[in-house]
Scaffold this motif. Structure first.
Motif, PDB file in Angstrom:
ATOM      1  N   GLY A  33       0.805  -1.212   0.000  1.00 19.53           N
ATOM      2  CA  GLY A  33       0.000   0.000   0.000  1.00 19.53           C
ATOM      3  C   GLY A  33       0.839   1.264   0.000  1.00 19.53           C
ATOM      4  N   ARG A  34       2.054   1.145  -0.551  1.00 16.71           N
ATOM      5  CA  ARG A  34       2.979   2.285  -0.550  1.00 16.71           C
ATOM      6  C   ARG A  34       3.456   2.553  -1.966  1.00 16.71           C
ATOM      7  N   ASP A  35       3.509   3.811  -2.320  1.00 21.75           N
ATOM      8  CA  ASP A  35       4.067   4.178  -3.624  1.00 21.75           C
ATOM      9  C   ASP A  35       5.294   5.073  -3.465  1.00 21.75           C
ATOM     10  N   ASP A  36       5.789   5.168  -2.229  1.00 27.14           N
ATOM     11  CA  ASP A  36       6.939   6.022  -1.949  1.00 27.14           C
ATOM     12  C   ASP A  36       8.213   5.211  -1.705  1.00 27.14           C
ATOM     13  N   LEU A  37       8.189   3.924  -2.013  1.00 27.20           N
ATOM     14  CA  LEU A  37       9.346   3.071  -1.758  1.00 27.20           C
ATOM     15  C   LEU A  37      10.122   2.809  -3.053  1.00 27.20           C
ATOM     16  N   TYR A  38      11.420   2.619  -2.895  1.00 27.23           N
ATOM     17  CA  TYR A  38      12.307   2.263  -3.995  1.00 27.23           C
ATOM     18  C   TYR A  38      12.749   0.815  -3.790  1.00 27.23           C
ATOM     19  N   LEU A  39      13.111   0.142  -4.857  1.00 25.44           N
ATOM     20  CA  LEU A  39      13.797  -1.134  -4.741  1.00 25.44           C
ATOM     21  C   LEU A  39      15.279  -0.813  -4.686  1.00 25.44           C
ATOM     22  N   ARG A  40      15.878  -1.017  -3.526  1.00 23.21           N
ATOM     23  CA  ARG A  40      17.303  -0.747  -3.372  1.00 23.21           C
ATOM     24  C   ARG A  40      18.066  -2.040  -3.630  1.00 23.21           C
ATOM     25  N   VAL A  41      19.063  -1.951  -4.519  1.00 22.22           N
ATOM     26  CA  VAL A  41      19.934  -3.074  -4.835  1.00 22.22           C
ATOM     27  C   VAL A  41      21.331  -2.668  -4.375  1.00 22.22           C
ATOM     28  N   ALA A  42      21.936  -3.519  -3.551  1.00 19.41           N
ATOM     29  CA  ALA A  42      23.244  -3.195  -2.999  1.00 19.41           C
ATOM     30  C   ALA A  42      24.133  -4.426  -3.028  1.00 19.41           C
ATOM     31  N   VAL A  43      25.423  -4.173  -2.968  1.00 23.31           N
ATOM     32  CA  VAL A  43      26.431  -5.219  -2.837  1.00 23.31           C
ATOM     33  C   VAL A  43      27.140  -4.956  -1.517  1.00 23.31           C
ATOM     34  N   GLN A  44      27.194  -5.986  -0.671  1.00 27.53           N
ATOM     35  CA  GLN A  44      27.810  -5.875   0.638  1.00 27.53           C
ATOM     36  C   GLN A  44      28.836  -6.980   0.815  1.00 27.53           C
ATOM     37  N   PRO A  45      29.873  -6.738   1.607  1.00 27.76           N
ATOM     38  CA  PRO A  45      30.811  -7.827   1.920  1.00 27.76           C
ATOM     39  C   PRO A  45      30.076  -8.940   2.665  1.00 27.76           C
ATOM     40  N   GLY A  46      30.438 -10.187   2.342  1.00 28.99           N
ATOM     41  CA  GLY A  46      29.838 -11.316   3.042  1.00 28.99           C
ATOM     42  C   GLY A  46      29.567 -12.473   2.110  1.00 28.99           C
ATOM     43  N   CYS A  48      29.795 -16.738   1.109  1.00 29.89           N
ATOM     44  CA  CYS A  48      30.923 -17.662   0.907  1.00 29.89           C
ATOM     45  C   CYS A  48      31.897 -17.176  -0.159  1.00 29.89           C
ATOM     46  N   SER A  49      31.415 -16.393  -1.116  1.00 29.85           N
ATOM     47  CA  SER A  49      32.276 -15.962  -2.216  1.00 29.85           C
ATOM     48  C   SER A  49      32.831 -14.556  -2.044  1.00 29.85           C
ATOM     49  N   GLY A  50      32.482 -13.864  -0.973  1.00 34.93           N
ATOM     50  CA  GLY A  50      33.071 -12.555  -0.700  1.00 34.93           C
ATOM     51  C   GLY A  50      32.128 -11.382  -0.763  1.00 34.93           C
ATOM     52  N   LEU A  51      31.168 -11.404  -1.689  1.00 34.29           N
ATOM     53  CA  LEU A  51      30.207 -10.304  -1.819  1.00 34.29           C
ATOM     54  C   LEU A  51      28.796 -10.885  -1.870  1.00 34.29           C
ATOM     55  N   ARG A  52      27.853 -10.137  -1.308  1.00 32.84           N
ATOM     56  CA  ARG A  52      26.473 -10.595  -1.241  1.00 32.84           C
ATOM     57  C   ARG A  52      25.548  -9.505  -1.792  1.00 32.84           C
ATOM     58  N   TYR A  53      24.534  -9.934  -2.545  1.00 31.84           N
ATOM     59  CA  TYR A  53      23.515  -9.008  -3.031  1.00 31.84           C
ATOM     60  C   TYR A  53      22.501  -8.741  -1.931  1.00 31.84           C
ATOM     61  N   GLN A  54      21.990  -7.524  -1.920  1.00 33.87           N
ATOM     62  CA  GLN A  54      20.878  -7.175  -1.047  1.00 33.87           C
ATOM     63  C   GLN A  54      19.831  -6.477  -1.891  1.00 33.87           C
ATOM     64  N   LEU A  55      18.593  -6.930  -1.808  1.00 34.01           N
ATOM     65  CA  LEU A  55      17.449  -6.297  -2.459  1.00 34.01           C
ATOM     66  C   LEU A  55      16.417  -6.045  -1.374  1.00 34.01           C
ATOM     67  N   TYR A  56      16.003  -4.799  -1.238  1.00 37.91           N
ATOM     68  CA  TYR A  56      14.996  -4.483  -0.240  1.00 37.91           C
ATOM     69  C   TYR A  56      14.331  -3.162  -0.591  1.00 37.91           C
ATOM     70  N   ASP A 116      23.773 -17.034  -3.389  1.00 38.68           N
ATOM     71  CA  ASP A 116      23.533 -15.805  -2.643  1.00 38.68           C
ATOM     72  C   ASP A 116      24.716 -14.842  -2.666  1.00 38.68           C
ATOM     73  N   SER A 117      25.887 -15.337  -3.018  1.00 32.41           N
ATOM     74  CA  SER A 117      27.053 -14.444  -3.029  1.00 32.41           C
ATOM     75  C   SER A 117      27.890 -14.686  -4.262  1.00 32.41           C
TER      76      SER A 117
END
Length: 119
Positions: A33-46, A48-56, A116-117
């Motif tokens: 019920g929100r139209d003020d949100l963005y889909l944030r895509v990020a890369v963070q350390p973590g 097994c392979s060193g980098l992890r995606y984050q979508l929120y 996942d990474s």
């Protein structure tokens, strides 16, 4: 494009969102019920392979954010993650074997078995 912050002008991120993924994100936003949100895509350390995606979903617009609109969906990437995501494509799959968002990233040299990474 301009960001919500009046201090900077958006640079277009190199990430893409398939039509199927954009439709799924729009449906999830409608459920919220929100139209003020963005889909944030990020890369963070973590992971097994060193980098992890984050979508929120995020309602904050940070300095240096890079944004791109896909219909009614706005995807936001922070300036540190953007180089890792150049040319990446986000899709949504819904099969018997798998359901969820997938990221096809040409910059990933390798990934772990869980998917996942990456490195």
């Amino acid at each position: 494009m301009t960001t919500e912050a009046s201090t900077s002008v958006d640079i277009t991120t190199g990430i893409t969102l398939t039509d199927v993924a954009a439709a799924k994100v729009a449906a999830l936003l409608a459920q919220e019920g929100r139209d003020d949100l963005y889909l944030r895509v990020a890369v963070q350390p973590g992971g097994c392979s060193g980098l992890r995606y984050q979508l929120y979903f995020d309602d904050r617009n940070q300095e240096g954010d890079i944004a791109r609109s896909f219909g009614a969906v706005k995807v936001v990437v922070d300036k540190m993650s953007d180089p890792y995501l150049m040319g990446a494509s986000i899709d949504f799959v819904d099969t018997i074997e798998k359901q969820g968002f997938t990221i096809d990233n040409p910059n990933a040299g390798g990934s772990c078995a869980c998917g996942d990474s990456f490195s």
